[in-house]
Design a protein around this motif. Structure first.
Motif, short mmCIF file in Angstrom:
data_model
loop_
_atom_site.label_atom_id
_atom_site.label_comp_id
_atom_site.label_asym_id
_atom_site.label_seq_id
_atom_site.Cartn_x
_atom_site.Cartn_y
_atom_site.Cartn_z
N ARG A 196 0.84 -1.19 0.00
CA ARG A 196 0.00 0.00 0.00
C ARG A 196 0.88 1.24 0.00
O ARG A 196 1.69 1.41 0.88
N CYS A 197 0.69 2.08 -0.99
CA CYS A 197 1.42 3.34 -1.03
C CYS A 197 0.49 4.51 -0.78
O CYS A 197 0.73 5.62 -1.22
N TYR A 198 -0.62 4.25 -0.10
CA TYR A 198 -1.54 5.31 0.26
C TYR A 198 -1.67 5.33 1.78
O TYR A 198 -1.25 4.41 2.46
N GLY A 199 -2.24 6.38 2.28
CA GLY A 199 -2.36 6.51 3.73
C GLY A 199 -1.13 7.24 4.28
O GLY A 199 -0.36 7.85 3.54
N ARG A 200 -0.96 7.12 5.58
CA ARG A 200 0.14 7.82 6.24
C ARG A 200 0.88 6.86 7.16
O ARG A 200 0.31 5.94 7.69
N SER A 201 2.16 7.13 7.33
CA SER A 201 2.94 6.39 8.32
C SER A 201 3.50 7.39 9.31
O SER A 201 3.82 8.53 8.96
N CYS A 202 3.62 6.98 10.54
CA CYS A 202 4.15 7.88 11.56
C CYS A 202 5.67 7.95 11.44
O CYS A 202 6.31 7.13 10.78
N ALA A 204 7.89 7.39 13.71
CA ALA A 204 8.56 6.26 14.35
C ALA A 204 8.61 5.04 13.44
O ALA A 204 9.62 4.33 13.39
N GLU A 205 7.52 4.81 12.71
CA GLU A 205 7.49 3.67 11.79
C GLU A 205 8.58 3.82 10.72
O GLU A 205 9.31 2.87 10.42
N PHE A 206 8.70 5.01 10.17
CA PHE A 206 9.71 5.25 9.14
C PHE A 206 11.13 5.13 9.70
O PHE A 206 11.98 4.46 9.11
N VAL A 249 7.03 2.73 2.78
CA VAL A 249 6.95 3.52 4.02
C VAL A 249 7.46 4.94 3.77
O VAL A 249 6.95 5.88 4.35
N GLY A 250 8.40 5.11 2.88
CA GLY A 250 8.88 6.45 2.53
C GLY A 250 7.80 7.27 1.84
O GLY A 250 7.62 8.46 2.14
N ILE A 251 7.06 6.64 0.95
CA ILE A 251 5.96 7.33 0.26
C ILE A 251 4.87 7.71 1.25
O ILE A 251 4.36 8.82 1.24
N ARG A 252 4.53 6.77 2.14
CA ARG A 252 3.49 7.06 3.12
C ARG A 252 3.93 8.14 4.11
O ARG A 252 3.15 8.98 4.53
N ARG A 253 5.21 8.15 4.48
CA ARG A 253 5.72 9.19 5.39
C ARG A 253 5.75 10.55 4.69
O ARG A 253 5.42 11.57 5.28
N LEU A 254 6.15 10.57 3.43
CA LEU A 254 6.18 11.81 2.68
C LEU A 254 4.77 12.38 2.54
O LEU A 254 4.57 13.59 2.63
N ALA A 259 2.32 12.03 4.70
CA ALA A 259 1.98 12.62 5.99
C ALA A 259 2.72 13.95 6.18
O ALA A 259 2.14 14.93 6.67
N LEU A 260 3.96 14.01 5.79
CA LEU A 260 4.75 15.22 5.95
C LEU A 260 4.23 16.35 5.08
O LEU A 260 4.14 17.50 5.52
N LEU A 261 3.84 16.04 3.85
CA LEU A 261 3.33 17.08 2.96
C LEU A 261 2.01 17.64 3.47
O LEU A 261 1.75 18.84 3.34
N ILE A 262 1.18 16.79 4.04
CA ILE A 262 -0.08 17.29 4.60
C ILE A 262 0.20 18.22 5.78
O ILE A 262 -0.41 19.28 5.91
N GLU A 263 1.17 17.85 6.64
CA GLU A 263 1.52 18.70 7.77
C GLU A 263 2.11 20.02 7.29
O GLU A 263 1.79 21.09 7.83
N LEU A 264 2.95 19.98 6.27
CA LEU A 264 3.56 21.21 5.75
C LEU A 264 2.52 22.10 5.07
O LEU A 264 2.58 23.33 5.18
N THR A 265 1.57 21.49 4.38
CA THR A 265 0.51 22.27 3.74
C THR A 265 -0.34 22.97 4.79
O THR A 265 -0.68 24.16 4.64
N ALA A 266 -0.69 22.26 5.84
CA ALA A 266 -1.49 22.85 6.91
C ALA A 266 -0.72 24.00 7.56
O ALA A 266 -1.29 25.06 7.86
N CYS A 267 0.58 23.81 7.77
CA CYS A 267 1.41 24.85 8.38
C CYS A 267 1.48 26.08 7.46
O CYS A 267 1.41 27.22 7.92
N ALA A 268 1.61 25.85 6.16
CA ALA A 268 1.69 26.97 5.22
C ALA A 268 0.40 27.77 5.22
O ALA A 268 0.41 28.99 5.19
N PHE A 269 -0.74 27.06 5.28
CA PHE A 269 -2.02 27.77 5.32
C PHE A 269 -2.17 28.55 6.61
O PHE A 269 -2.68 29.66 6.61
#
Length: 94
Positions: free
Chosen positions: A23-29, A31-33, A70-75, A77-87
């Motif tokens: 699965r390359c969808y969803g998010r990974s934390c 710690a998992e990465f 896991v790298g794709i799933r972590r990225l 999650a990170l992009l969503i966090e960065l987008t929220a921070c930018a907004f």
């Protein structure tokens, strides 16, 4: 930021990566990465040190799929966090 933290033990993180490798969808934390990356690096170093190059290549090929996943799933999650921070920083609404 949601304020939700996820604490994952090394064994659980490695098992989760092998369980979700297709699965390359969803998010990974984080710690998992981190735990899977450390597992990959330590196992690779031990393989280079103690085995033949053919086994190292097979091990690398076998572990690159879960590591990429896991790298794709972590990225993601990170992009969503960065987008929220930018907004939040710019005052724009999503």
């Amino acid at each position: 930021m949601s304020g939700k933290t996820t604490v994952m033990k090394p064994g659980a993180a490695i098992a989760a990566c092998f369980g979700k490798f297709a699965r390359c969808y969803g998010r990974s934390c984080r710690a998992e990465f981190i735990w899977f990356l450390l597992f990959f690096l330590v196992l690779g170093a031990l393989a280079v040190w103690f085995t033949s190059p053919m086994i190292v290549g097979m091990l690398w090929a076998l572990l690159m799929i879960p590591l990429s996943s896991v790298g794709i799933r972590r990225l993601h999650a990170l992009l969503i966090e960065l987008t929220a921070c930018a907004f939040l920083c710019t005052g724009l609404s999503p």
